[in-house]
Design a protein around this motif. Structure first.
Motif, PDB file in Angstrom:
ATOM      1  N   GLU A  63      13.705 -32.856  -5.550  1.00  0.00           N
ATOM      2  CA  GLU A  63      14.215 -33.286  -4.666  1.00  0.00           C
ATOM      3  C   GLU A  63      15.504 -34.293  -4.606  1.00  0.00           C
ATOM      4  OE1 GLU A  63       9.390 -32.548  -3.331  1.00  0.00           O
ATOM      5  OE2 GLU A  63      10.093 -34.295  -3.536  1.00  0.00           O
ATOM      6  N   ARG A  65      16.796 -37.733  -3.667  1.00  0.00           N
ATOM      7  CA  ARG A  65      16.510 -38.694  -2.251  1.00  0.00           C
ATOM      8  C   ARG A  65      17.134 -40.130  -1.816  1.00  0.00           C
ATOM      9  NH1 ARG A  65      12.245 -36.841  -2.715  1.00  0.00           N
ATOM     10  NH2 ARG A  65      10.238 -37.098  -4.005  1.00  0.00           N
ATOM     11  N   GLY A  77      12.621 -41.737   0.870  1.00  0.00           N
ATOM     12  CA  GLY A  77      13.360 -40.798   1.343  1.00  0.00           C
ATOM     13  C   GLY A  77      14.587 -39.574   1.489  1.00  0.00           C
ATOM     14  N   ALA A  78      14.336 -38.568   1.577  1.00  0.00           N
ATOM     15  CA  ALA A  78      15.774 -37.499   1.822  1.00  0.00           C
ATOM     16  C   ALA A  78      17.052 -38.558   2.213  1.00  0.00           C
ATOM     17  CB  ALA A  78      15.816 -36.564   1.875  1.00  0.00           C
ATOM     18  N   THR A 444      14.419 -32.676   2.217  1.00  0.00           N
ATOM     19  CA  THR A 444      13.766 -33.363   0.751  1.00  0.00           C
ATOM     20  C   THR A 444      14.591 -32.218  -0.022  1.00  0.00           C
ATOM     21  OG1 THR A 444      12.005 -34.426   1.251  1.00  0.00           O
ATOM     22  CG2 THR A 444      12.414 -33.318  -0.542  1.00  0.00           C
ATOM     23  N   HIS A 445      14.853 -30.881   0.544  1.00  0.00           N
ATOM     24  CA  HIS A 445      15.152 -30.057  -0.816  1.00  0.00           C
ATOM     25  C   HIS A 445      16.941 -29.587  -0.599  1.00  0.00           C
ATOM     26  CE1 HIS A 445      10.666 -29.454  -2.013  1.00  0.00           C
ATOM     27  NE2 HIS A 445      10.412 -29.572  -0.474  1.00  0.00           N
TER      28      HIS A 445
END
Length: 455
Positions: A63, A65, A77-78, A444-445
């Motif tokens: 993921e 970050r 978070g992303a 995130t992805h």
């Protein structure tokens, strides 16, 4: 990477470009013949320029970050740090706990989405928000065997390590300087240094007799972005001169009070006594720590974007606006008071307000307090990026742009129109506006690049 059926109408002639580096493979989905219109969007909406997954052949569950929070804990978070033509981000695998597994720093080309480099990024306590002399500057986590400042060359990913016998707990950067806070906070034995990544005390070093418990040290304990230095540890805040390190003022934060820095070296202090009665008031501190203005209105304005045109634009305090130089009242407005406050962004000379209970959004002229517009809306999102023309907001369903002077929705991009997998692009990501109507959004992805379509 799995195929993406929902992109058929979006990128009919897409090709998969495979970029290999450091033993892993990223899959980049990119239109073969340029930016493509996103199905169902307005003509004014930007198109999809590129899309890249965090997953690789070696780490299929990786993921994105933000590097800002480091890799000591999986708490960020992303996101990414903008470094000119390169976006620097982290990838890693969440194990459902507090740690990020296999953390890797990644440099992504902002124009194409191509992955330029990948470099291991274990044991980082945090990184600066602004690259310094072509390097993303980070520091090692307190538990690391060898404490150091760590610089990542944004062009190549090459690492520069500067070992230091310091217990570093905070780092902040400007375009030409690194600021490091280190010491034992529980013994009020703290120092701040200013310099470069390879000589962090080159400019100055100053002691600050203040501290807190380690549990209360914030990731943004050190701020240098608003015209003065600001060190906040627990219930204590100190202002200092960025050029010399000389402490200019100190202030106590009683109860559950907090501070937010704003331009022209001002600090907005929100006063709360932790009694459950919420906000007791706010005051405005100048660069000497003097209370420039105070308000007993039980409202504070939480801004995700604070970008006034210049210091002739007043600062919001309670139910009104105060002159940034004198603290005098410029105007008041009942629109600023709803629950704990309604302002979510300052965009040039316009304040963007949202009242979630009344389901209304409005714009105020920051010079006069006059309401420019008001609309009914059920949608509640975060103001993430402003390019001088439109403000782009995000929520769990997508991105949309508003003209802050009229309230008109200029374009709307649902995430499901970009990717039919509901987990691929979600809210709580990071959005950045780049030049000429270009945007980057990291979830995130998946990370995507958006740019205007040539009609």
């Amino acid at each position: 990477m799995a195929s993406i059926p929902g992109l058929r109408g979006l990128i009919l002639a897409a090709t998969a470009a495979v970029i290999a580096s450091a033993g892993a493979v990223f899959v980049l989905i990119q239109p073969a013949d340029g930016t493509r219109k996103i199905t169902g969007t307005a003509d004014a909406a930007p198109g999809l320029a590129w899309s890249v997954d965090a997953a690789t052949d070696g780490h299929p569950k990786a993921e994105f970050r933000t590097p800002i929070g480091g890799t000591e804990f999986d708490i960020g978070g992303a996101g990414f740090v903008e470094a000119g033509d390169i976006l620097v981000t982290l990838t890693g695998t969440s194990n459902g706990g507090m740690s990020l597994q296999d953390p890797t720093m990644v440099g992504i080309d902002a124009a194409t989405g191509a992955v330029r480099w990948r470099t291991p990024a274990a044991e980082l306590g945090g990184c600066g928000r602004v690259p310094v002399a072509g390097h993303l500057v980070c520091f090692t986590a307190p538990y690391a065997d060898h404490a150091a400042l760590v610089g990542y060359d944004v062009a190549s990913g090459k690492i520069t390590r500067t070992p230091k016998d310091w217990l570093i707990f905070a780092l902040a950067t400007t375009a030409d300087r690194v600021y490091v806070a280190e010491g034992d906070v529980e013994s009020d034995d703290v120092r701040v240094h200013a310099g470069t990544v390879d000589h962090p005390e080159a400019n100055w070093s100053r002691a600050f007799p203040m501290g807190t418990s380690w549990e209360d040290v914030s990731t943004d304990a050190l701020d240098v972005a608003h015209g003065q230095g600001l060190l906040t540890l627990g219930a204590h805040t100190a202002g200092f001169d960025l050029g010399t390190g000389v402490s200019t003022w100190t202030a106590d934060l009683t109860g559950c009070s907090s501070t937010d820095a704003t331009s022209a070296a001002l600090v907005v202090r929100t006063i709360s006594d932790c009694s459950g009665n919420g906000i007791a008031g706010t005051d405005l501190l100048d660069r000497t720590g003097r209370v420039l203005a105070a308000s007993d209105v039980k409202a504070t304005q939480s801004l995700s974007l604070d970008q006034p045109t210049d210091d002739t634009i007043p600062v919001l305090l309670g139910d009104g606006a105060r002159d940034r130089r004198t603290g005098t009242v410029v105007w008041t407005s009942a629109d600023l008071v709803a629950t704990n406050g309604t302002a979510i962004a300052i965009l040039g000379d316009v304040a963007l307000l949202r009242d979630d209970f009344a389901h209304k959004m409005s714009g105020l002229d920051m010079r006069t307090g006059r309401r420019l517009w008001q609309i009914d809306t059920q949608r509640s999102g975060t103001a993430d990026a402003w390019d001088g023309h439109v403000v782009v907001l995000s929520d769990s369903t997508g991105l949309w742009a508003i003209d802050p002077k009229t309230g008109t929705t200029v374009w709307d991009i649902p995430f499901r129109a970009v990717h039919d997998n509901p987990e691929a692009i979600t809210g709580s990501g990071q959005l950045a506006a780049r030049n000429n109507g270009r945007y980057v959004y990291a979830a995130t992805h998946t990370m995507i690049g958006l740019r205007p379509i040539d009609h």
